[in-house]
Scaffold this active site. Structure first.
Site, PDB file in Angstrom:
ATOM      1  N   CYS A   1      43.572  45.919  51.940  1.00  0.00           N
ATOM      2  CA  CYS A   1      43.638  45.256  50.639  1.00  0.00           C
ATOM      3  C   CYS A   1      44.367  43.925  50.755  1.00  0.00           C
ATOM      4  O   CYS A   1      45.595  43.872  50.725  1.00  0.00           O
ATOM      5  CB  CYS A   1      44.332  46.174  49.630  1.00  0.00           C
ATOM      6  SG  CYS A   1      44.471  45.437  47.997  1.00  0.00           S
TER       7      CYS A   1
ATOM      8  N   CYS B   1      46.571  43.045  47.880  1.00  0.00           N
ATOM      9  CA  CYS B   1      47.859  43.764  47.817  1.00  0.00           C
ATOM     10  C   CYS B   1      48.845  43.207  48.835  1.00  0.00           C
ATOM     11  O   CYS B   1      50.014  43.051  48.545  1.00  0.00           O
ATOM     12  CB  CYS B   1      47.696  45.249  48.134  1.00  0.00           C
ATOM     13  SG  CYS B   1      46.226  45.992  47.495  1.00  0.00           S
ATOM     14  N   ASP B   2      48.366  42.967  50.051  1.00  0.00           N
ATOM     15  CA  ASP B   2      49.293  42.726  51.161  1.00  0.00           C
ATOM     16  C   ASP B   2      49.270  41.314  51.726  1.00  0.00           C
ATOM     17  O   ASP B   2      50.104  40.974  52.565  1.00  0.00           O
ATOM     18  CB  ASP B   2      48.998  43.730  52.291  1.00  0.00           C
ATOM     19  CG  ASP B   2      49.169  45.164  51.812  1.00  0.00           C
ATOM     20  OD1 ASP B   2      50.071  45.397  50.990  1.00  0.00           O
ATOM     21  OD2 ASP B   2      48.409  46.041  52.253  1.00  0.00           O
TER      22      ASP B   2
END
Ligand code: NDP
Length: 312
Positions: A137, A140-141
């Site tokens: 992701c 997300c990261d």
């Protein structure tokens, strides 16, 4: 006489589809029980900001949005439980489901909202370094690799979208495409190709992700010649698609060849009357929180109608 717990409407899964089904089923007085599964809140709990869900004019963090969904379902009276459904028996009515390999519950109707999960390459180094530079992701990261060099694996719309996202954060993005063309839509592909700090490596796949405790480089194999090279970088993002979480229903509920549950067009009905499916487990096209929520609403309305017709 069975002393098994009996429920009118059992909802399996706790993403936007499951919680929306729970809100509607509660308001229709079906007294639903919802089992949250392995990842309460589903895929949105591993995202950051959601800007395209209507009703949040300033955006909302994915995990917070799922807390909001859960609280709304609870306020309407849904019985939300921590636990996994580990087996199902749809061969007789009421249906039976096993919870946490421990106890069985009987249900007059079932709503499947088990979602989908990211696919992985299957390399040993990929699982060893997961969370230490390997991620599925980018949204997300990606932030953790600001101003660093990274790679993305895949060539679909998701991979393109994530490559573009990373190109704004990172110094350089290496996109590893296993064929000599991309599956992504033309517009996404063109955007990627004209972004200066994205290099597309055609006919390329990761052979191994290198690093002791964190990602240090990737060994890339040419899928045509077998030649290998090493790219030093800090993170490898995997964007090779998703798989529906439908294994529990194999052989019982009709699915397509990728495992997506087949629902009758314009409804959430499966091949088993009284069992309904909504959200990503039956949608490989839209896969949005709002479309999942919409189909969760449909599933609850379909269940309500079914229970009424069956006089259950
Ligand atoms: P896709 O299935 O479309 O693409 C997966 C990609 O990963 C393909 O390029 C595939 O390569 C590659 N791949 C699969 N397995 C491997 C592997 N083991 N090693 C290397 N590469 C691999 O998934 P997406 O998640 O990208 O998209 C799913 C759906 O969602 C699509 O319909 C897409 O259009 C849609 N979508 C739309 C968006 C938008 O419109 N903005 C955004 C995101 C998704 P190959 O082509 O060789 O099989």
């Amino acid at each position: 006489m069975s002393d098994m717990e009996k429920v009118h409407c059992l909802i399996i899964g706790s993403g936007p589809a499951g919680y929306t089904a729970a809100i509607y089923a509660s308001r229709a007085n079906l007294h639903p029980i919802l089992y949250q599964g392995l990842q309460p809140g589903g895929q949105l709990t591993i995202t950051t900001e959601v800007e395209n869900y209507p009703g949040y004019p300033n955006g909302v963090m994915g995990p917070q949005m799922m807390v909001d969904f859960e609280q709304q379902a609870q306020r309407m009276g849904a019985d939300i439980r921590w636990g996994m459904i580990t087996k199902v028996d749809f061969s007789q009515r009421p249906f039976k489901v096993e919870v946490d390999e421990e106890k069985w519950i009987e249900a007059d109707s079932i709503i499947i909202a088990t979602g989908a999960s990211a696919k992985w390459l299957g390399l040993e180094s990929e699982s060893r370094l997961n969370g230490h530079g390997v991620s599925a992701c980018a949204v997300c990261d990606g932030f953790f690799f600001k101003n660093q060099e990274v790679a993305i694996v895949g060539a679909g719309d998701t991979a393109c979208e994530e490559a573009l996202y990373l190109s704004k954060l990172c110094t350089h993005v290496h996109m590893l495409v296993r064929r000599d063309e991309m599956r992504a839509s033309r517009v996404m592909k063109e955007r990627v190709l004209k972004t200066a700090n994205i290099t597309v490596h055609w006919n390329s796949e990761p052979a191994e992700i290198l690093g002791e405790n964190k990602v240090e480089s990737v060994r890339v194999r040419n899928t045509q010649t077998g030649a290998e090279s090493i790219i030093p970088l800090k993170a490898v993002f995997i964007a090779i698609g998703h798989q529906p979480n439908s294994g529990l229903f194999k052989g019982v509920i009709d699915m397509d060849d990728q495992g997506y549950i087949i629902t009758q067009p314009g409804s959430t009905k499966t091949n088993v009357p009284g069992v309904f499916a909504c959200g990503d487990v039956q949608d490989k096209i839209y896969r949005q929180a709002v479309s999942a929520a919409g189909s969760g609403c449909m599933a609850a309305l379909d269940a309500e109608r079914y229970l009424g017709e069956m006089e259950l």
